[in-house]
Design a protein around this motif. Sequence first.
Motif, PDB file in Angstrom:
ATOM      1  N   VAL A  74      35.185 -50.328 -11.689  1.00  0.00           N
ATOM      2  CA  VAL A  74      34.681 -51.452 -12.053  1.00  0.00           C
ATOM      3  C   VAL A  74      34.936 -51.713 -12.788  1.00  0.00           C
ATOM      4  O   VAL A  74      35.839 -50.949 -14.033  1.00  0.00           O
ATOM      5  CB  VAL A  74      32.819 -50.984 -12.612  1.00  0.00           C
ATOM      6  N   ASP A  75      35.560 -52.725 -12.489  1.00  0.00           N
ATOM      7  CA  ASP A  75      36.400 -53.773 -13.478  1.00  0.00           C
ATOM      8  C   ASP A  75      35.599 -54.545 -14.463  1.00  0.00           C
ATOM      9  O   ASP A  75      34.297 -53.951 -14.812  1.00  0.00           O
ATOM     10  CB  ASP A  75      37.164 -54.826 -12.862  1.00  0.00           C
ATOM     11  N   ALA A  76      36.350 -54.957 -16.239  1.00  0.00           N
ATOM     12  CA  ALA A  76      35.256 -55.652 -17.111  1.00  0.00           C
ATOM     13  C   ALA A  76      34.509 -57.231 -16.676  1.00  0.00           C
ATOM     14  O   ALA A  76      34.216 -57.143 -17.157  1.00  0.00           O
ATOM     15  CB  ALA A  76      37.072 -56.455 -17.258  1.00  0.00           C
ATOM     16  N   PHE A  77      34.583 -57.549 -15.414  1.00  0.00           N
ATOM     17  CA  PHE A  77      33.972 -58.685 -15.127  1.00  0.00           C
ATOM     18  C   PHE A  77      33.472 -57.824 -13.542  1.00  0.00           C
ATOM     19  O   PHE A  77      31.927 -58.491 -13.143  1.00  0.00           O
ATOM     20  CB  PHE A  77      34.475 -59.321 -14.009  1.00  0.00           C
ATOM     21  N   GLY A  78      32.789 -56.449 -13.460  1.00  0.00           N
ATOM     22  CA  GLY A  78      31.492 -55.956 -12.833  1.00  0.00           C
ATOM     23  C   GLY A  78      32.019 -55.600 -11.134  1.00  0.00           C
ATOM     24  O   GLY A  78      31.834 -55.117 -10.835  1.00  0.00           O
ATOM     25  N   ALA A  79      33.417 -55.826 -11.156  1.00  0.00           N
ATOM     26  CA  ALA A  79      33.453 -56.332  -9.440  1.00  0.00           C
ATOM     27  C   ALA A  79      34.016 -54.374  -9.130  1.00  0.00           C
ATOM     28  O   ALA A  79      34.161 -54.132 -10.120  1.00  0.00           O
ATOM     29  CB  ALA A  79      34.486 -56.999  -9.187  1.00  0.00           C
ATOM     30  N   GLU A  80      33.588 -54.344  -8.005  1.00  0.00           N
ATOM     31  CA  GLU A  80      33.731 -52.772  -7.730  1.00  0.00           C
ATOM     32  C   GLU A  80      35.121 -52.312  -6.819  1.00  0.00           C
ATOM     33  O   GLU A  80      34.929 -52.912  -5.759  1.00  0.00           O
ATOM     34  CB  GLU A  80      32.284 -52.061  -7.351  1.00  0.00           C
ATOM     35  N   PRO A  90      41.931 -41.702  -9.976  1.00  0.00           N
ATOM     36  CA  PRO A  90      42.934 -43.366 -10.257  1.00  0.00           C
ATOM     37  C   PRO A  90      42.156 -43.322 -12.116  1.00  0.00           C
ATOM     38  O   PRO A  90      40.849 -42.879 -12.037  1.00  0.00           O
ATOM     39  CB  PRO A  90      42.020 -43.892  -8.914  1.00  0.00           C
ATOM     40  N   ASN A  91      42.421 -44.220 -11.968  1.00  0.00           N
ATOM     41  CA  ASN A  91      42.632 -44.742 -13.781  1.00  0.00           C
ATOM     42  C   ASN A  91      41.158 -45.546 -13.432  1.00  0.00           C
ATOM     43  O   ASN A  91      41.669 -46.323 -12.290  1.00  0.00           O
ATOM     44  CB  ASN A  91      43.405 -44.969 -14.122  1.00  0.00           C
ATOM     45  N   PRO A  92      40.725 -45.520 -14.436  1.00  0.00           N
ATOM     46  CA  PRO A  92      39.475 -46.906 -14.764  1.00  0.00           C
ATOM     47  C   PRO A  92      40.041 -47.941 -15.016  1.00  0.00           C
ATOM     48  O   PRO A  92      41.116 -48.415 -15.644  1.00  0.00           O
ATOM     49  CB  PRO A  92      38.598 -46.564 -16.257  1.00  0.00           C
ATOM     50  N   PRO A  93      40.199 -49.547 -14.407  1.00  0.00           N
ATOM     51  CA  PRO A  93      40.384 -50.249 -14.607  1.00  0.00           C
ATOM     52  C   PRO A  93      40.626 -51.241 -16.111  1.00  0.00           C
ATOM     53  O   PRO A  93      40.348 -50.466 -16.925  1.00  0.00           O
ATOM     54  CB  PRO A  93      40.126 -51.891 -14.045  1.00  0.00           C
ATOM     55  N   LYS A  94      41.445 -51.664 -16.777  1.00  0.00           N
ATOM     56  CA  LYS A  94      41.384 -52.450 -17.771  1.00  0.00           C
ATOM     57  C   LYS A  94      40.062 -52.715 -18.719  1.00  0.00           C
ATOM     58  O   LYS A  94      39.813 -53.662 -17.527  1.00  0.00           O
ATOM     59  CB  LYS A  94      42.932 -53.704 -18.340  1.00  0.00           C
ATOM     60  N   GLY A  95      39.707 -52.556 -19.344  1.00  0.00           N
ATOM     61  CA  GLY A  95      38.492 -52.815 -19.860  1.00  0.00           C
ATOM     62  C   GLY A  95      37.285 -52.545 -19.224  1.00  0.00           C
ATOM     63  O   GLY A  95      35.991 -53.037 -19.023  1.00  0.00           O
TER      64      GLY A  95
END
Length: 199
Positions: free
Chosen positions: A92-98, A125-130
């Motif tokens: 889940v990225d910093a903007f909520g996109a999955e 897999p790494n989490p997205p930045k933020g």
Amino acid sequence: MMLTERSPIPVAALPIEAFRAHLRLGRGFSSDTLQDTLLEGFLRAAYAAIESRTGKTLIIRAFQLDLVHWSSHGAQTLPVAPVAAVDRITQVDAFGAETVVAPDRYALRPDTQHPQIVARAGALPNPPKGGLIRIDLQAGMAATHADLPADLAQAVMMLATHFYEHREDTGLHRGCMPFGVTSLIERYRTLRLRLGATS
């Protein structure tokens, strides 16, 4: 790390009728079910107390675990046990996109004490930045109360009875649990590993 219970124990999985019989409440009257909500509450409280004391999830239900980083690149110990299934892992990225992680990148390593998600090859897999990693999973020992090991099922019934019989007693100390219940659940307690010792 944030663990969220996504679904409560289903009412159908609770032994309300058996609990009513255990308490020897009257039967055959139109008012038989008037106390069902009260009995359900005591049963849920007993499940919660025993799960807290043992570190085990008794009835299977859905949980969501959010992580900002893995505990290691190759494996992540899960805070609930036993885990029946991992439904999906999502970045889940910093903007909520999955973005759903392909299931062939990880595997569940079952364990009654410390289940893990492990990388099938390389690293997780790494989490997205933020952002974060979201793990949706199913955890629990049994689908219904009747499917629990007999000693745990009895412990739940005894503790719910204790709560019912002392429902007016506000002087009970926090964490009070009858000796018979603690004896029944002792062998299910999660071992906490420390340097040179276990507890």
